[in-house]
Design a protein around this motif. Structure first.
Motif, PDB file in Angstrom:
ATOM      1  N   SER A   2       0.814  -1.199   0.000  1.00  8.05           N
ATOM      2  CA  SER A   2       0.000   0.000   0.000  1.00  8.05           C
ATOM      3  C   SER A   2       0.845   1.244   0.000  1.00  8.05           C
ATOM      4  O   SER A   2       1.857   1.345   0.669  1.00  8.05           O
ATOM      5  N   ALA A   4      -0.472   3.952   1.032  1.00  7.41           N
ATOM      6  CA  ALA A   4      -1.151   4.789   2.016  1.00  7.41           C
ATOM      7  C   ALA A   4      -0.284   5.083   3.215  1.00  7.41           C
ATOM      8  O   ALA A   4      -0.380   6.131   3.828  1.00  7.41           O
ATOM      9  N   ASN A   5       0.555   4.150   3.607  1.00  7.24           N
ATOM     10  CA  ASN A   5       1.362   4.333   4.810  1.00  7.24           C
ATOM     11  C   ASN A   5       2.833   4.401   4.470  1.00  7.24           C
ATOM     12  O   ASN A   5       3.308   3.714   3.586  1.00  7.24           O
ATOM     13  N   GLU A  11       0.471  -1.302   8.074  1.00  3.95           N
ATOM     14  CA  GLU A  11      -0.825  -1.307   7.415  1.00  3.95           C
ATOM     15  C   GLU A  11      -1.874  -1.933   8.331  1.00  3.95           C
ATOM     16  O   GLU A  11      -1.576  -2.800   9.145  1.00  3.95           O
ATOM     17  N   LYS A  12      -3.110  -1.475   8.184  1.00  6.07           N
ATOM     18  CA  LYS A  12      -4.190  -1.970   9.027  1.00  6.07           C
ATOM     19  C   LYS A  12      -4.664  -3.326   8.509  1.00  6.07           C
ATOM     20  O   LYS A  12      -5.070  -3.433   7.342  1.00  6.07           O
ATOM     21  N   ALA A  15      -8.133  -3.464   6.786  1.00  4.76           N
ATOM     22  CA  ALA A  15      -8.139  -2.785   5.494  1.00  4.76           C
ATOM     23  C   ALA A  15      -7.466  -3.660   4.435  1.00  4.76           C
ATOM     24  O   ALA A  15      -7.951  -3.789   3.307  1.00  4.76           O
ATOM     25  N   PRO A 291      -6.936   2.483   0.214  1.00  2.00           N
ATOM     26  CA  PRO A 291      -7.150   3.775   0.901  1.00  2.00           C
ATOM     27  C   PRO A 291      -8.569   3.960   1.412  1.00  2.00           C
ATOM     28  O   PRO A 291      -8.795   4.568   2.465  1.00  2.00           O
ATOM     29  N   LEU A 292      -9.561   3.412   0.678  1.00  2.00           N
ATOM     30  CA  LEU A 292     -10.961   3.506   1.113  1.00  2.00           C
ATOM     31  C   LEU A 292     -11.164   2.772   2.438  1.00  2.00           C
ATOM     32  O   LEU A 292     -11.723   3.321   3.391  1.00  2.00           O
ATOM     33  N   ASP A 294      -8.811   1.837   4.479  1.00  2.00           N
ATOM     34  CA  ASP A 294      -7.935   2.441   5.464  1.00  2.00           C
ATOM     35  C   ASP A 294      -8.645   3.591   6.195  1.00  2.00           C
ATOM     36  O   ASP A 294      -8.535   3.741   7.411  1.00  2.00           O
ATOM     37  N   SER A 295      -9.415   4.381   5.431  1.00  2.00           N
ATOM     38  CA  SER A 295     -10.152   5.501   6.049  1.00  2.00           C
ATOM     39  C   SER A 295     -11.317   5.009   6.891  1.00  2.00           C
ATOM     40  O   SER A 295     -11.664   5.620   7.902  1.00  2.00           O
ATOM     41  N   ILE A 296     -11.924   3.866   6.495  1.00  2.00           N
ATOM     42  CA  ILE A 296     -13.048   3.313   7.253  1.00  2.00           C
ATOM     43  C   ILE A 296     -12.596   2.749   8.584  1.00  2.00           C
ATOM     44  O   ILE A 296     -13.223   2.966   9.627  1.00  2.00           O
TER      45      ILE A 296
END
Length: 297
Positions: A2, A4-5, A11-12, A15, A291-292, A294-296
């Protein structure tokens, strides 16, 4: 995986699991006809007939049972691939976070090690059962009177006749194949992605077409380096495996001595087509959906 991080942030897992499951399910349905043809070609010598080309196998399949025969076992693979990809991306992201250096970078050998661990986990949890059911359903669909009436009936019949071990047939070669698959695919993808990121604005995501191309290239590398494991896996999961082979090593020995070394790369063309598309689709969908989630979460 990802973007995102950054750095050492991890990473989550939820997610990674959700994004991976969506990517895996979508990819497996889109590319299943190529997977079906690859499996039919790998049965080859078990039928005692003349080896078929991919085009001949496609025509024969459509003549025997139409599009439905081409999608025999698809449900098991879509479900299995969704679980597999979720497990793969979750475990890979966690291994990757643990193996990053102090600057947050992941070297190619460490990426390969993270991929190897992810591949072995997915083989045990998801791949072996779904692949065994799929292979037996494809093998069964070639009969004049197929015995299996859908996935649930296939599972019940296999468990009744062979026990729970029946759906874990070929576990050894599957672990080898998935471990090698993920190690090669993730390390190739990670290395190519790091090279490509030098051509974009720092901190921005790669465009979708570039992600697809990198994933497809990683798929090509993966196919040629892991094909022998895939051939042995398919033979061990066939309906005739218990009569033909004592174990995976015996299977590999018979293929080598009776059919020649090139037989280990039988079915390469459809598998190559599938993994080129697979690599492009799954990495692109994952990168866009992570990313979607991740935000949730």
């Amino acid at each position: 995986m990802s973007a995102a991080n950054k750095g050492k942030s991890r990473e989550k897992p939820m997610a990674s699991l959700c994004a991976g499951a969506i990517a895996g399910g979508f990819e497996s349905f889109a590319t299943y006809p190529l997977e079906s043809l690859k499996t039919r070609l790998q049965f080859g010598a078990l039928e005692g007939g003349k080896p078929l080309t991919p085009l001949q196998a496609l025509r024969e399949t459509l003549n025997q049972g139409g599009t439905r025969a081409l999608y025999a076992g698809c449900t098991a693979v879509v479900i299995g691939n969704a679980v597999k990809a979720g497990v793969r991306f979750t475990t890979y992201d966690q291994f990757k976070s643990l193996l990053k250096d102090d600057e947050g970078k992941l070297t190619a050998p460490r990426s390969m090690l993270a991929g190897l661990g992810a591949g072995m986990m997915e083989a045990i949890i998801a791949v072996t059962p779904s692949e065994t059911i799929k292979t037996k359903m494809i093998d069964d669909s070639k009969r004049a009177q197929p015995r299996f009436h859908g996935m649930s009936d296939a599972v019940r019949t296999i468990v009744r006749e062979e026990g729970i071990s029946g759906v874990y047939r070929g576990l050894g070669p599957v672990i080898l194949r998935q471990g090698a698959n993920s190690a090669v695919r993730f390390s190739s993808y990670s290395t190519l992605k790091q090279l490509a990121q030098g051509s974009v604005v720092p901190g921005s995501q790669l465009p979708g077409w570039m992600t697809f191309g990198i994933g497809a290239t990683a798929g090509v590398i993966t196919v040629y380096s892991t094909m022998p494991f895939d051939v042995v896996k398919t033979r061990m999961q066939s309906l005739k495996a218990r009569q033909e082979y004592r174990n995976s090593l015996h299977c590999a020995y018979r293929i080598f001595t009776e059919e020649g070394v090139l037989r280990f790369w039988k079915g390469t063309v459809p598998r190559l087509g599938r993994l080129i598309l697979s690599g492009g689709i799954i990495f692109t969908v994952y990168e866009k959906t992570y990313p979607l989630f991740d935000s949730i979460f």
